[in-house]
Design an enzyme around this catalytic site. Structure first.
Site, short mmCIF file in Angstrom:
data_model
loop_
_atom_site.label_atom_id
_atom_site.label_comp_id
_atom_site.label_asym_id
_atom_site.label_seq_id
_atom_site.Cartn_x
_atom_site.Cartn_y
_atom_site.Cartn_z
N THR A 1 39.39 -85.10 -19.23
CA THR A 1 39.84 -84.99 -17.84
C THR A 1 40.70 -86.21 -17.54
O THR A 1 40.19 -87.34 -17.56
CB THR A 1 38.65 -84.97 -16.86
OG1 THR A 1 37.81 -83.88 -17.20
CG2 THR A 1 39.13 -84.83 -15.42
N LYS B 1 41.29 -78.88 -12.78
CA LYS B 1 40.05 -79.64 -13.02
C LYS B 1 39.74 -80.61 -11.88
O LYS B 1 38.60 -80.70 -11.42
CB LYS B 1 40.19 -80.37 -14.36
CG LYS B 1 39.08 -81.32 -14.70
CD LYS B 1 37.77 -80.63 -14.95
CE LYS B 1 36.66 -81.64 -15.12
NZ LYS B 1 35.34 -81.02 -15.17
N LYS C 1 35.77 -91.46 -11.35
CA LYS C 1 37.12 -91.39 -11.94
C LYS C 1 37.83 -90.11 -11.48
O LYS C 1 38.98 -90.16 -11.03
CB LYS C 1 37.00 -91.39 -13.47
CG LYS C 1 38.32 -91.30 -14.20
CD LYS C 1 38.16 -90.88 -15.66
CE LYS C 1 38.00 -89.40 -15.80
NZ LYS C 1 38.07 -88.87 -17.16
P1 NAD Z 1 31.82 -90.34 -23.33
O1 NAD Z 1 32.12 -91.70 -22.85
O2 NAD Z 1 30.40 -89.95 -23.62
O3 NAD Z 1 32.68 -90.03 -24.68
C1 NAD Z 1 33.96 -90.52 -24.91
C2 NAD Z 1 34.02 -90.89 -26.38
O4 NAD Z 1 35.36 -91.28 -26.70
C3 NAD Z 1 33.13 -92.09 -26.72
O5 NAD Z 1 32.22 -91.72 -27.76
C4 NAD Z 1 34.11 -93.17 -27.18
O6 NAD Z 1 33.61 -93.99 -28.20
C5 NAD Z 1 35.28 -92.30 -27.66
N1 NAD Z 1 36.55 -93.03 -27.71
C6 NAD Z 1 37.14 -93.79 -26.77
N2 NAD Z 1 38.34 -94.25 -27.20
C7 NAD Z 1 38.51 -93.73 -28.45
C8 NAD Z 1 39.53 -93.84 -29.43
N3 NAD Z 1 40.61 -94.57 -29.22
N4 NAD Z 1 39.37 -93.19 -30.61
C9 NAD Z 1 38.25 -92.46 -30.84
N5 NAD Z 1 37.23 -92.32 -29.96
C10 NAD Z 1 37.36 -92.95 -28.77
O7 NAD Z 1 32.48 -89.33 -22.27
P2 NAD Z 1 32.15 -87.78 -22.07
O8 NAD Z 1 31.07 -87.62 -21.05
O9 NAD Z 1 32.02 -87.13 -23.40
O10 NAD Z 1 33.52 -87.31 -21.36
C11 NAD Z 1 34.71 -87.14 -22.09
C12 NAD Z 1 35.74 -86.52 -21.16
O11 NAD Z 1 35.25 -85.26 -20.69
C13 NAD Z 1 36.06 -87.36 -19.92
O12 NAD Z 1 37.43 -87.26 -19.64
C14 NAD Z 1 35.22 -86.70 -18.83
O13 NAD Z 1 35.77 -86.88 -17.55
C15 NAD Z 1 35.27 -85.24 -19.28
N6 NAD Z 1 34.14 -84.41 -18.85
C16 NAD Z 1 32.86 -84.86 -18.95
C17 NAD Z 1 31.81 -84.03 -18.54
C18 NAD Z 1 30.36 -84.48 -18.65
O14 NAD Z 1 29.49 -83.78 -18.10
N7 NAD Z 1 30.07 -85.59 -19.32
C19 NAD Z 1 32.07 -82.75 -18.04
C20 NAD Z 1 33.39 -82.30 -18.00
C21 NAD Z 1 34.42 -83.14 -18.41
#
Ligand code: NAD
Length: 297
Positions: free
Chosen positions: A94, A169, A244
């Site tokens: 997102t 979104k 965010k």
């Molecule tokens: P999270 O922080 O658990 O996961 C993000 C991952 O990205 C981490 O494991 C981090 O180490 C990795 N990362 C960061 N920079 C990186 C790089 N340069 N190379 C490789 N890996 C890298 O976050 P999340 O909850 O999984 O959310 C991810 C996305 O999904 C966000 O944009 C969030 O807004 C969206 N989202 C989350 C949810 C939810 O319920 N958690 C629901 C819908 C959408």
């Protein structure tokens, strides 16, 4: 069997990558956090030592990263220099509409197909393969994108051109943030009025107060066993992430000249809960603030 590079294996990406492996695809998994890669390997993916190693032979590259700056950096530094000709590139993070459109322009100029395909549904849906995807891409590319997404998805909707997925979104999450606050305020009020919260759930879930925040993600522990409220608000959709998205909605509204006063209130309340220390907890933990407590330990 499709070769899929999966970059970003956090709360969401971990489950999504596992579902691609379960569907029989070869998933080359990379994350900066070694523990996230280990978990993906246990779920049937193959570890890639670097993002470049994951990307270079992949037919499809999927990214699931925290925010716009991560997506811009990973595309410029890793995806575009390493992707093989003909690969489909899909970003499920997102992020702000502007970043999505900027990345799309770079990707198209380099001759690849691209989709912004953010998701709705939370970590339980990511694990179950039942997310809702909202896709911004060229009309001609949608069938191929939809086919790639299928093992992770309950429903996939073409929102429009590049950036439209992200627009859908942030509008959706503005509804979610405001509705969660309304549900939490109602539980806090019910408690103060001496009404049993579980009884309130039973009534409101069958009345006009029914909404996803109440019946699929209930902030009060008990009525919805899969909700993060039953695991001390761990491992769901972090308050910091909701904040965010609400900021993204406010920035977009300011640029578009749209009036979103409830969205602005929701952003302010989540910013307050974040400052109180609630940032890492699931966004439904804001219930505790309305009950007059600090964030759960
Ligand atoms: P999270 O922080 O658990 O996961 C993000 C991952 O990205 C981490 O494991 C981090 O180490 C990795 N990362 C960061 N920079 C990186 C790089 N340069 N190379 C490789 N890996 C890298 O976050 P999340 O909850 O999984 O959310 C991810 C996305 O999904 C966000 O944009 C969030 O807004 C969206 N989202 C989350 C949810 C939810 O319920 N958690 C629901 C819908 C959408």
């Amino acid at each position: 069997m499709t070769k899929i590079a999966f970059i970003g294996l956090g709360n969401m990406g971990g489950g999504m990558a596992a579902n691609q492996a379960k569907a029989g695809h070869e998933v080359l998994a990379f994350d900066l956090a070694a523990a996230a890669v280990e978990k993906a390997v246990a779920a049937g993916c193959r570890a890639a030592g670097t993002a470049a190693a994951a990307i270079k032979d992949a037919d499809v590259v999927i990214t699931m990263l925290p925010a716009g700056q991560h997506v811009r950096a990973v595309y410029a530094g890793e995806v575009l220099p390493n992707a093989k000709a003909g690969a489909i590139l899909i970003d499920c993070s997102t992020i702000d509409v502007e970043s999505a459109r900027a990345v799309a322009a770079q990707v198209k100029a380099a001759g690849f197909r691209f989709a912004d395909a953010p998701v709705s549904g939370g970590t339980a849906a990511a694990e179950a393969g039942t997310l809702a995807f909202m896709v911004g891409c060229d009309d001609a590319d949608f069938p191929a994108v939809e086919a790639v997404i299928a093992p992770m998805s309950r429903v996939t909707i073409h929102a429009g051109a590049h950036g439209a997925g992200q627009a859908a979104k942030i509008c959706n999450n503005m509804v979610l943030g405001a509705s969660m606050i309304a549900v939490c305020e109602a539980f806090a009020l019910a408690e103060k009025l001496g009404l049993d919260p579980e009884r309130f759930f039973e009534i409101s879930s069958k009345s006009s107060g029914q909404c996803w925040s109440l019946t699929s993600y209930c902030p009060w522990p008990g009525p919805v066993p899969t909700a993060p409220s039953n695991r001390n608000y761990e491992g769901g959709f972090a308050t910091a992430m909701m904040l965010k998205d609400l900021k993204l909605a406010q920035e977009a509204a300011a640029k578009a000249g749209a009036a979103t006063p409830l969205g602005a209130q929701a952003e302010g309340l989540y910013a307050l809960f974040d400052r109180l220390g609630g940032g890492p907890k699931d966004f439904s933990a804001i219930l505790e603030m309305f009950r007059g407590n600090g964030p759960p330990a």
